[in-house]
Design an enzyme around this catalytic site. Sequence first.
Site, PDB file in Angstrom:
ATOM      1  N   SER A  12      10.406  12.799  13.352  1.00 32.14           N
ATOM      2  CA  SER A  12      11.503  13.768  13.169  1.00 32.14           C
ATOM      3  C   SER A  12      10.970  15.093  12.620  1.00 32.14           C
ATOM      4  CB  SER A  12      12.599  13.196  12.273  1.00 32.14           C
ATOM      5  OG  SER A  12      12.167  13.051  10.942  1.00 32.14           O
ATOM      6  N   ARG A  64     -13.048   3.558   9.882  1.00 32.37           N
ATOM      7  CA  ARG A  64     -12.369   4.865   9.926  1.00 32.37           C
ATOM      8  C   ARG A  64     -13.168   5.893  10.703  1.00 32.37           C
ATOM      9  NH1 ARG A  64      -7.936   4.951   6.750  1.00 32.37           N
ATOM     10  NH2 ARG A  64      -7.993   3.508   5.020  1.00 32.37           N
ATOM     11  N   ARG A  90      -2.281   7.432   8.407  1.00 33.23           N
ATOM     12  CA  ARG A  90      -3.664   6.991   8.236  1.00 33.23           C
ATOM     13  C   ARG A  90      -4.369   7.948   7.274  1.00 33.23           C
ATOM     14  NH1 ARG A  90      -3.482   2.217   9.212  1.00 33.23           N
ATOM     15  NH2 ARG A  90      -5.750   2.099   9.220  1.00 33.23           N
ATOM     16  N   LEU A  92      -7.382  10.074   6.109  1.00 35.84           N
ATOM     17  CA  LEU A  92      -8.466  10.729   6.851  1.00 35.84           C
ATOM     18  C   LEU A  92      -9.684  10.912   5.941  1.00 35.84           C
ATOM     19  CD1 LEU A  92      -6.233  13.368   8.641  1.00 35.84           C
ATOM     20  CD2 LEU A  92      -7.340  11.386   9.707  1.00 35.84           C
ATOM     21  N   HIS A 108       4.604  15.633   2.417  1.00 33.03           N
ATOM     22  CA  HIS A 108       4.620  14.410   1.619  1.00 33.03           C
ATOM     23  C   HIS A 108       5.982  14.304   0.938  1.00 33.03           C
ATOM     24  CE1 HIS A 108       2.973  11.097  -0.666  1.00 33.03           C
ATOM     25  NE2 HIS A 108       3.506  11.618  -1.751  1.00 33.03           N
ATOM     26  N   THR A 140      -6.840  18.418   1.782  1.00 35.02           N
ATOM     27  CA  THR A 140      -8.232  18.380   1.340  1.00 35.02           C
ATOM     28  C   THR A 140      -8.668  16.914   1.376  1.00 35.02           C
ATOM     29  OG1 THR A 140      -7.545  18.148  -0.964  1.00 35.02           O
ATOM     30  CG2 THR A 140      -7.948  20.396  -0.161  1.00 35.02           C
ATOM     31  N   LEU A 143      -6.540  12.415  -1.375  1.00 31.41           N
ATOM     32  CA  LEU A 143      -5.246  12.021  -0.803  1.00 31.41           C
ATOM     33  C   LEU A 143      -4.082  12.770  -1.458  1.00 31.41           C
ATOM     34  CD1 LEU A 143      -3.843   9.931   1.133  1.00 31.41           C
ATOM     35  CD2 LEU A 143      -3.464   8.555  -0.911  1.00 31.41           C
ATOM     36  N   ASP A 144      -3.221  13.364  -0.611  1.00 31.10           N
ATOM     37  CA  ASP A 144      -2.006  14.047  -1.069  1.00 31.10           C
ATOM     38  C   ASP A 144      -2.307  15.076  -2.160  1.00 31.10           C
ATOM     39  OD1 ASP A 144      -0.545  12.522   0.730  1.00 31.10           O
ATOM     40  OD2 ASP A 144      -0.193  10.934  -0.722  1.00 31.10           O
ATOM     41  N   GLU A 173      12.949  18.150   4.387  1.00 32.87           N
ATOM     42  CA  GLU A 173      11.627  18.199   5.039  1.00 32.87           C
ATOM     43  C   GLU A 173      11.710  19.008   6.329  1.00 32.87           C
ATOM     44  OE1 GLU A 173       9.352  14.566   5.314  1.00 32.87           O
ATOM     45  OE2 GLU A 173      10.584  13.579   3.814  1.00 32.87           O
TER      46      GLU A 173
HETATM   47  C1  GAR Z   1       8.482  11.645   6.281  1.00 30.02           C
HETATM   48  O1  GAR Z   1       9.394  11.383   5.258  1.00 30.02           O
HETATM   49  C2  GAR Z   1       7.177  12.152   5.708  1.00 30.02           C
HETATM   50  O2  GAR Z   1       7.332  12.964   4.581  1.00 30.02           O
HETATM   51  C3  GAR Z   1       6.496  10.865   5.349  1.00 30.02           C
HETATM   52  O3  GAR Z   1       6.783   9.983   6.403  1.00 30.02           O
HETATM   53  C4  GAR Z   1       8.053  10.353   6.978  1.00 30.02           C
HETATM   54  C5  GAR Z   1       7.851  10.517   8.460  1.00 30.02           C
HETATM   55  O4  GAR Z   1       9.071  10.717   9.104  1.00 30.02           O
HETATM   56  N1  GAR Z   1       5.086  11.052   5.196  1.00 30.02           N
HETATM   57  C6  GAR Z   1       4.334  10.339   4.366  1.00 30.02           C
HETATM   58  O5  GAR Z   1       4.762   9.450   3.666  1.00 30.02           O
HETATM   59  C7  GAR Z   1       2.869  10.725   4.372  1.00 30.02           C
HETATM   60  N2  GAR Z   1       2.154  10.035   3.340  1.00 30.02           N
HETATM   61  P1  GAR Z   1       9.086  11.330  10.574  1.00 30.02           P
HETATM   62  O6  GAR Z   1       8.100  10.524  11.428  1.00 30.02           O
HETATM   63  O7  GAR Z   1      10.504  11.116  11.034  1.00 30.02           O
HETATM   64  O8  GAR Z   1       8.710  12.771  10.480  1.00 30.02           O
END
Ligand code: GAR
EC number: 2.1.2.2
Length: 195
Positions: A12, A64, A90, A92, A108, A140, A143-144, A173
Amino acid sequence: MKVAILISGSGSNMVALAQSMTGDHPARPCLVLANDPDASGLAKARAMGIPTAAIDHRPFKGDRAAFETALLEPLLAAKPDFVALAGFMRVLTAGFVRQFEGRMLNIHPSLLPRYKGLNTHARAIAAGDAEAGCTVHEVTAALDDGPILGQARVPILPNDTPDSLAARVLPMEHRLYPLVLRRVATGERGPVSLP
Ligand code: GAR
């Protein structure tokens, strides 16, 4: 400018990014790349006329580096100026991230630096936080982590569950990520806040 979008699931955020890249926007989507051939976002990308590719991570069985070598093939062929991780689940490696240093973004579902990793909404509720949200940041090797480019906040309500909170954060988002991408594509790097 060309943007490759990496997804793992419903995509989405990918749809929100792709729909924003029209008219006078300086960027266009050049590839939607998934680590799961069954990711439902792939069909959405195809319906929008965006080239797609999928590299299933499962046959690589935790290797990986080998997975990323395979991932790089369609990614580099698309010659993206920017890479947008949009629900790409995943981790990276530093070597991969280095190839797109300063050109790779991630969204995130928390107000970083709080709640890196998974189950962000459950953790925010359990901590008794008054608000939650989402963050777009430069990717970077950690992670996050990486410089924060934008954040959107929503209240946490008394009876919230992780699902009800996610349903409040996700529309934010979809507003935040296109806003930050447009700013980055036009050379603005200062962080933005929503609402
Ligand atoms: C979103 O909420 C995004 O922020 C999260 O996964 C969802 C994906 O939704 N991302 C993470 O958790 C990354 N660690 P989407 O496929 O509908 O965009």
